[in-house]
Scaffold this motif. Sequence first.
Motif, mmCIF file in Angstrom:
data_model
loop_
_atom_site.group_PDB
_atom_site.id
_atom_site.type_symbol
_atom_site.label_atom_id
_atom_site.label_comp_id
_atom_site.label_asym_id
_atom_site.label_seq_id
_atom_site.Cartn_x
_atom_site.Cartn_y
_atom_site.Cartn_z
ATOM 1 N N ALA A 360 -49.552 75.259 11.207
ATOM 2 C CA ALA A 360 -49.030 75.622 9.874
ATOM 3 C C ALA A 360 -47.669 76.324 10.000
ATOM 4 C CB ALA A 360 -50.030 76.522 9.155
ATOM 5 N N GLY A 361 -47.534 77.218 10.979
ATOM 6 C CA GLY A 361 -46.265 77.948 11.164
ATOM 7 C C GLY A 361 -45.133 76.982 11.430
ATOM 8 N N MET A 362 -45.393 75.995 12.287
ATOM 9 C CA MET A 362 -44.325 75.054 12.619
ATOM 10 C C MET A 362 -44.017 74.142 11.431
ATOM 11 S SD MET A 362 -42.234 74.666 14.956
ATOM 12 C CE MET A 362 -42.627 75.059 16.628
ATOM 13 N N LEU A 363 -45.044 73.758 10.695
ATOM 14 C CA LEU A 363 -44.781 72.923 9.509
ATOM 15 C C LEU A 363 -43.909 73.687 8.516
ATOM 16 C CD1 LEU A 363 -48.299 71.261 8.993
ATOM 17 C CD2 LEU A 363 -46.240 70.235 9.994
ATOM 18 N N ARG A 364 -44.191 74.990 8.355
ATOM 19 C CA ARG A 364 -43.360 75.821 7.471
ATOM 20 C C ARG A 364 -41.902 75.828 7.973
ATOM 21 N NH1 ARG A 364 -42.650 76.312 3.840
ATOM 22 N NH2 ARG A 364 -41.703 78.369 3.772
ATOM 23 N N SER A 365 -41.760 75.822 9.285
ATOM 24 C CA SER A 365 -40.416 75.944 9.845
ATOM 25 C C SER A 365 -39.578 74.697 9.556
ATOM 26 C CB SER A 365 -40.534 76.182 11.352
ATOM 27 O OG SER A 365 -39.436 76.892 11.813
ATOM 28 N N PHE A 366 -40.227 73.530 9.509
ATOM 29 C CA PHE A 366 -39.478 72.323 9.139
ATOM 30 C C PHE A 366 -38.972 72.454 7.699
ATOM 31 C CE2 PHE A 366 -41.938 70.449 12.710
ATOM 32 C CZ PHE A 366 -40.854 70.042 13.458
ATOM 33 N N ASP A 367 -39.781 73.061 6.864
ATOM 34 C CA ASP A 367 -39.338 73.283 5.486
ATOM 35 C C ASP A 367 -38.145 74.249 5.470
ATOM 36 O OD1 ASP A 367 -39.898 73.157 2.491
ATOM 37 O OD2 ASP A 367 -39.968 75.319 2.868
ATOM 38 N N ALA A 369 -35.959 74.774 7.876
ATOM 39 C CA ALA A 369 -34.764 74.129 8.429
ATOM 40 C C ALA A 369 -34.103 73.254 7.369
ATOM 41 C CB ALA A 369 -35.144 73.292 9.648
ATOM 42 N N ALA A 370 -34.945 72.580 6.576
ATOM 43 C CA ALA A 370 -34.402 71.698 5.535
ATOM 44 C C ALA A 370 -33.749 72.509 4.417
ATOM 45 C CB ALA A 370 -35.523 70.827 4.968
ATOM 46 N N GLN A 371 -34.347 73.638 4.083
ATOM 47 C CA GLN A 371 -33.891 74.395 2.915
ATOM 48 C C GLN A 371 -32.783 75.409 3.213
ATOM 49 O OE1 GLN A 371 -35.150 73.871 -0.363
ATOM 50 N NE2 GLN A 371 -35.774 72.079 0.789
ATOM 51 N N GLN A 372 -32.636 75.827 4.477
ATOM 52 C CA GLN A 372 -31.749 76.966 4.721
ATOM 53 C C GLN A 372 -30.274 76.664 4.441
ATOM 54 O OE1 GLN A 372 -29.672 78.132 7.674
ATOM 55 N NE2 GLN A 372 -29.431 75.980 8.239
ATOM 56 N N LEU A 373 -29.875 75.399 4.568
ATOM 57 C CA LEU A 373 -28.470 75.094 4.282
ATOM 58 C C LEU A 373 -28.170 75.252 2.796
ATOM 59 C CD1 LEU A 373 -27.950 71.988 6.580
ATOM 60 C CD2 LEU A 373 -27.105 74.298 6.914
ATOM 61 N N LEU A 374 -29.223 75.306 2.018
ATOM 62 C CA LEU A 374 -29.038 75.450 0.575
ATOM 63 C C LEU A 374 -29.137 76.916 0.138
ATOM 64 C CD1 LEU A 374 -31.385 72.449 -0.307
ATOM 65 C CD2 LEU A 374 -28.919 72.381 -0.055
ATOM 66 N N TRP A 442 -32.900 84.981 1.578
ATOM 67 C CA TRP A 442 -33.738 83.859 2.016
ATOM 68 C C TRP A 442 -35.063 83.789 1.256
ATOM 69 C CZ3 TRP A 442 -33.214 80.992 6.972
ATOM 70 C CH2 TRP A 442 -31.957 81.183 7.566
ATOM 71 N N LEU A 443 -35.319 84.770 0.410
ATOM 72 C CA LEU A 443 -36.606 84.842 -0.285
ATOM 73 C C LEU A 443 -36.917 83.535 -1.019
ATOM 74 C CD1 LEU A 443 -38.890 86.795 -0.865
ATOM 75 C CD2 LEU A 443 -37.563 87.743 -2.748
ATOM 76 N N ALA A 444 -35.857 82.891 -1.526
ATOM 77 C CA ALA A 444 -36.048 81.655 -2.294
ATOM 78 C C ALA A 444 -36.714 80.551 -1.464
ATOM 79 C CB ALA A 444 -34.694 81.162 -2.797
ATOM 80 N N VAL A 445 -36.561 80.602 -0.132
ATOM 81 C CA VAL A 445 -37.089 79.492 0.689
ATOM 82 C C VAL A 445 -38.628 79.463 0.653
ATOM 83 C CG1 VAL A 445 -37.145 78.452 2.988
ATOM 84 C CG2 VAL A 445 -35.013 79.440 2.130
ATOM 85 N N PRO A 446 -39.322 80.546 1.051
ATOM 86 C CA PRO A 446 -40.793 80.465 0.953
ATOM 87 C C PRO A 446 -41.288 80.391 -0.487
ATOM 88 C CG PRO A 446 -40.095 82.664 1.699
ATOM 89 C CD PRO A 446 -38.881 81.788 1.723
ATOM 90 N N LEU A 447 -40.569 81.038 -1.426
ATOM 91 C CA LEU A 447 -41.030 80.979 -2.826
ATOM 92 C C LEU A 447 -40.972 79.547 -3.362
ATOM 93 C CD1 LEU A 447 -39.465 84.204 -4.437
ATOM 94 C CD2 LEU A 447 -41.914 83.694 -4.141
ATOM 95 N N ALA A 448 -39.906 78.829 -3.014
ATOM 96 C CA ALA A 448 -39.788 77.443 -3.490
ATOM 97 C C ALA A 448 -40.887 76.578 -2.884
ATOM 98 C CB ALA A 448 -38.409 76.876 -3.134
#
Length: 458
Positions: A360-367, A369-374, A442-448
Amino acid sequence: MTEHGLPDGLAGPLAAWLPGQRWFAGKDRPIDAVRPHEPTVLVEGDPLLLHVVVDVVQGDRTEAYQLLLGRRSQPPEVPSTAWLGEDTGLYEASGDADLTAMLLEAIASGTRIGAVTFEPEPGETLTAGLRARPITAEQSNTSLVYGGQYILKLFRKLSPGTNKDLLLHRALQSAGCAHVARVVGSITGELAGKPATIGMLQEYLPDAVDGWAMATTSVRDLLADADRHPDEAGGDFAGEAERLGAAVAEVHADLAGALGTTPVDRDELDRTVRAMNERLDRVAATVPQLVPHVPALRAAFEAVRSAQLPPVSMQYVHGDLHLGQVLRTVGGWLLLDFEGEPAAPVHERHALRSPLRDVAGMLRSFDYAAQQLLVGAVEQEPEQVARALEWARRNRAAFRTGYAGAEGPVGDPLAHATLLRAFELDKAVYEVAYEHANRPDWLAVPLAAIARSTDGGE
Ligand SMILES: Nc1ncnc2c1ncn2[C@@H]1O[C@H](COP(=O)(O)OP(=O)(O)O)[C@@H](O)[C@H]1O
Ligand SMILES: O=P(O)(O)O[C@H]1O[C@H](CO)[C@@H](O[C@H]2O[C@H](CO)[C@@H](O)[C@H](O)[C@H]2O)[C@H](O)[C@H]1O
């Protein structure tokens, strides 16, 4: 000045200085008191090097942190942020290469200075005489690289006993696991009269690239080329993601073999759900943006109680696995930093867990990586967001495929979809707390991600 070389009244400057340190885990709470223990003099005279453990009291919690403090008449080449206030004459010395050279020398020769024991691992002969530079990565601890050959991690937050990072590295090494860097030495201090790991020396892999850097480069390449899909882009990461999944499964299998497993029954699942709900309550009480998501999150956690679950077992796991904790070397993927979540108390870090938590931790990390540029973009273009999510979907699937194919202890993660989803959402709740305390942008990343998952998306 006391007889031990610490100035009187150091508590005030320390309380002001600690929250500015990346590795200080209590940034979200006021400091009530700082109590330095009696220091160990590692280098006498001018320059002077002291090893100091300080108890930091924050409400009902007291945590011990270690510091290397230097003092010298010739100004050292350390950043201005290393100084402990203007008048103490002391600075945090992990960046002072003249002083830190002794740590490797002491490990190589195997020596004890006061309460501090330096040891090579059995059978290791080390090259001493190397100078160290601190690494610049964002870290929960402090690591020094000696001559491009060794890396010494100084654990900042201390607990009695063998640090879990060292314990698991040693276990994996004994099992012949190919996915960890070799441990070659350690440093042990004393806490509450008991031995406590304070440092771990490993072989350094100078050509390694961390998974986060590779994954975010791949996302950047994709977003720069509006005409291509992730599977067509030059920097496609899916092959690496699949090999990474296999590496994680092999590490899980080796940890299970070396340190054992315990079966999970319904009572254990109930405890797991209770712990997820408790974390949710705690985080929602401090982060108002999480509150609207609480009912949907609770429902996802509660679903674990009633789901038909295939048998699962618990074992030692990584505990905080993400793309920044894996290194791509010429020989394949390595996993780093088995300490677990930096904010968790030591008994929780050592608790046996389902390996699905790491998945689960690694799956979150792919999310991530995708979202951080935004992150911080004034306006997010829906098309860019959609393409970033497409990247995440492709690489999450590749990781799961790699994991399933390598016959880890839980087989195919998708066979445990309800539990895996609950673990992912629990991790996202943890990340909400982490980002709120450390990186509010970065709060928006896990919230989204929570919003997407609980709205019925992936
Ligand atoms: N053996 C190694 N070889 C090369 N780089 C390493 C090695 N171990 C750690 N690193 C680098 O140091 C960084 C921090 O290491 P990590 O164990 O995650 O420390 P922390 O516990 O402080 O977060 C890693 O992200 C990686 O870039
Ligand atoms: O590496 P640490 O043990 O210090 O872990 C902490 O910090 C991480 C950030 O540096 C944090 O990870 C979160 O952000 C990552 C991107 O920077 C992302 O890849 C992870 O998936 C995400 O959880 C980690 O949660 C925290 O414990």
